[in-house]
Design an enzyme around this catalytic site. Structure first.
Site, PDB file in Angstrom:
ATOM      1  N   LYS A 195      37.232  41.120  35.186  1.00 47.02           N
ATOM      2  CA  LYS A 195      38.617  41.200  34.732  1.00 47.02           C
ATOM      3  C   LYS A 195      39.178  39.791  34.621  1.00 47.02           C
ATOM      4  CE  LYS A 195      43.137  43.045  35.956  1.00 47.02           C
ATOM      5  NZ  LYS A 195      43.887  43.992  36.789  1.00 47.02           N
ATOM      6  N   LYS A 248      37.381  43.843  31.054  1.00 44.53           N
ATOM      7  CA  LYS A 248      38.795  43.927  30.696  1.00 44.53           C
ATOM      8  C   LYS A 248      39.373  42.537  30.511  1.00 44.53           C
ATOM      9  CE  LYS A 248      43.095  45.371  32.709  1.00 44.53           C
ATOM     10  NZ  LYS A 248      43.756  45.570  33.941  1.00 44.53           N
TER      11      LYS A 248
END
Ligand code: PBG
Ligand code: ZN
Length: 324
Positions: A195, A248
Site C-alpha cells: 500500500k 493499492k
C-alpha cells in the site's frame, strides 16, 4: 513468419472471432464493493467527490447490501464512521462499534454476501492516523495490539474476512495469532500487503472522515517510487500467513500488480481507489470521455495486469453492464 502470410487482422474481423480469441475476461464475481457505514439513523449523504457513493446509516447499508448481492457481486468491504473518535480509536474494537453493528445487520439480512472488514484505526482516531501516536509518530508495536483486538471483534461480530490496511510491520502475524487463539482459524486475512502513500486516497478521506490532523502517512505507507520493496512487503505477508495479497492503488501501479502475480501464487486483489473513481466520474460528467467504456477498460487493465479480484466503487455499474 512474413507479413504476407500472417495477418493478425484475420482474427479481428467480427465480434464472434474477437470473442473466441479474447484473453482476459471481467466477471461480476471479480468485484468487491466498498461501503461507508455511518453512525446514526436515516443518513444517506453522497460524497461530493464520489458521485453515487454514500455515507449511510445501517438500514441503508443493509438495503444496498441486498442490491449488491442481487447483482451477483460476491463481497463488500466495510468502512466505519463512528459516533465519537479518540486517541486510541476505541470504537474500532468495541462490541457495539459502528462496524460490529453493521456486520451483524448485514449478516442477518443477506447471509450469503461475504462481509470483509477494513482493519485500521484512522477512521476511529481523533488525530486521523492509522495507529497509536508516540513522540509524534505512529508506534508500531503498540498499534499491533489494537489492530489485533479490532480484527477479533470483527470476527466475533460475524465478519467473513478481515483486511488490515494500516501498514504496520507484523500486523498479519498478530491478527492471525489472535484469531487462531479464539477459534477463528477459518477466517481469512486479506492483507493490504503493498500500500503506497498516495494522493489518490483524497476523496476516500472525505468519505471516511479520516484525514490525518498532522503530518502524513509516509512513515508507514510505501514510497510510490519503490518497486523492489513491494516484493519484500508481499513476501513478509506470505510468511505471516496472509490468505490474499493486495496492491493499492491500482491504476498507477499496474507494474506492481504484475510483479506480485509473477512472484506469488496467492489470490491477488487490487484496490481501484477513490481518486481513480473520481477522475473517471469527473471527466465523464464533463463529457470529455465515455465514462462506461473508460471504466470497463480500466477494470479490464487491472485484470490483465494480474489481479484476480478488484475492490471498486464501480462494482454495481460494471456488474449491470456485464449482466447486460
Ligand atoms: C485506511 C484506508 C484508506 C483507504 C482504504 N483504507 C485511506 C488511507 O490509507 O489514507 C483508501 C481507499 C480509497 O482511496 O478508496 N487506512
Ligand atoms: Zn488507516
Amino acid at each position: 513468419m512474413y507479413f504476407s502470410a500472417y495477418r493478425p487482422r484475420r482474427l479481428r474481423r467480427n465480434a464472434s472471432l474477437r470473442s473466441m480469441v479474447r484473453e482476459t475476461h471481467l466477471r461480476v464475481e471479480d468485484f468487491i464493493y466498498p461501503m461507508f457505514s455511518a453512525f446514526g439513523e436515516n443518513i444517506k449523504h453522497e460524497i461530493s467527490s464520489m458521485p453515487g457513493i454514500y455515507q449511510q446509516s445501517i438500514e441503508h447499508i443493509v438495503a444496498e447490501a441486498k442490491e449488491v448481492h442481487a447483482l451477483g457481486i460476491p463481497a463488500v468491504i466495510l468502512f466505519g464512521i463512528p459516533e465519537t473518535k479518540d486517541a486510541l480509536g476505541s470504537d474500532a474494537y468495541c462490541e457495539q462499534g459502528i462496524i460490529q453493528n453493521t456486520i451483524r445487520a448485514i449478516k442477518a439480512e443477506v447471509p450469503d454476501l461475504m462481509v470483509i472488514t477494513d482493519v485500521c484505526l484512522c477512521e476511529y482516531t481523533d488525530h486521523g492516523h492509522c495507529g497509536v501516536i508516540k513522540d509524534g509518530d505512529v508506534d508500531n508495536d503498540e498499534t499491533l495490539k489494537l489492530l489485533a483486538a479490532e480484527a477479533l471483534s470483527h470476527a466475533q461480530a460475524g465478519a467473513d474476512m478481515v483486511a488490515p490496511s494500516d501498514m504496520m510491520d507484523g500486523r498479519v502475524e498478530a491478527i492471525r495469532a489472535i484469531l487462531d487463539d479464539n477459534g477463528f482459524e477459518q477466517i481469512p486475512i486479506m492483507s493490504y500487503a503493498v500500500k503506497y502513500a498516495s494522493a489518490y486516497y483524497g476523496p476516500f478521506r472525505e468519505a471516511a472522515e479520516s484525514t490525518p490532523q498532522f503530518g502524513d502517512r509516509r512513515s508507514y505507507q510505501m514510497d510510490p517510487a519503490n518497486r523492489r520493496e513491494a516484493l519484500r512487503e508481499a513476501l513478509l505477508d506470505v510468511q505471516e500467513a496472509a490468505d490474499f495479497l493486495m496492491v493499492k492503488p491500482a491504476l498507477a501501479y499496474l507494474d506492481i500488480i504484475r510483479d506480485l502475480r509473477d512472484n506469488f501464487d496467492l489470490p491477488l486483489v487490487c484496490y481501484n481507489v477513490s481518486g481513480e473513481y473520481s477522475m473517471i466520474k469527473a471527466a465523464a460528467a464533463k463529457g470529455w470521455i465515455d465514462g462506461e467504456r473508460v471504466m470497463m477498460e480500466t477494470l479490464l487493465g487491472m485484470k490483465r495486469a494480474g489481479a484476480d479480484l478488484i475492490i471498486t466503487y464501480h462494482a454495481k455499474e460494471a456488474a449491470r453492464l456485464l449482466r447486460g
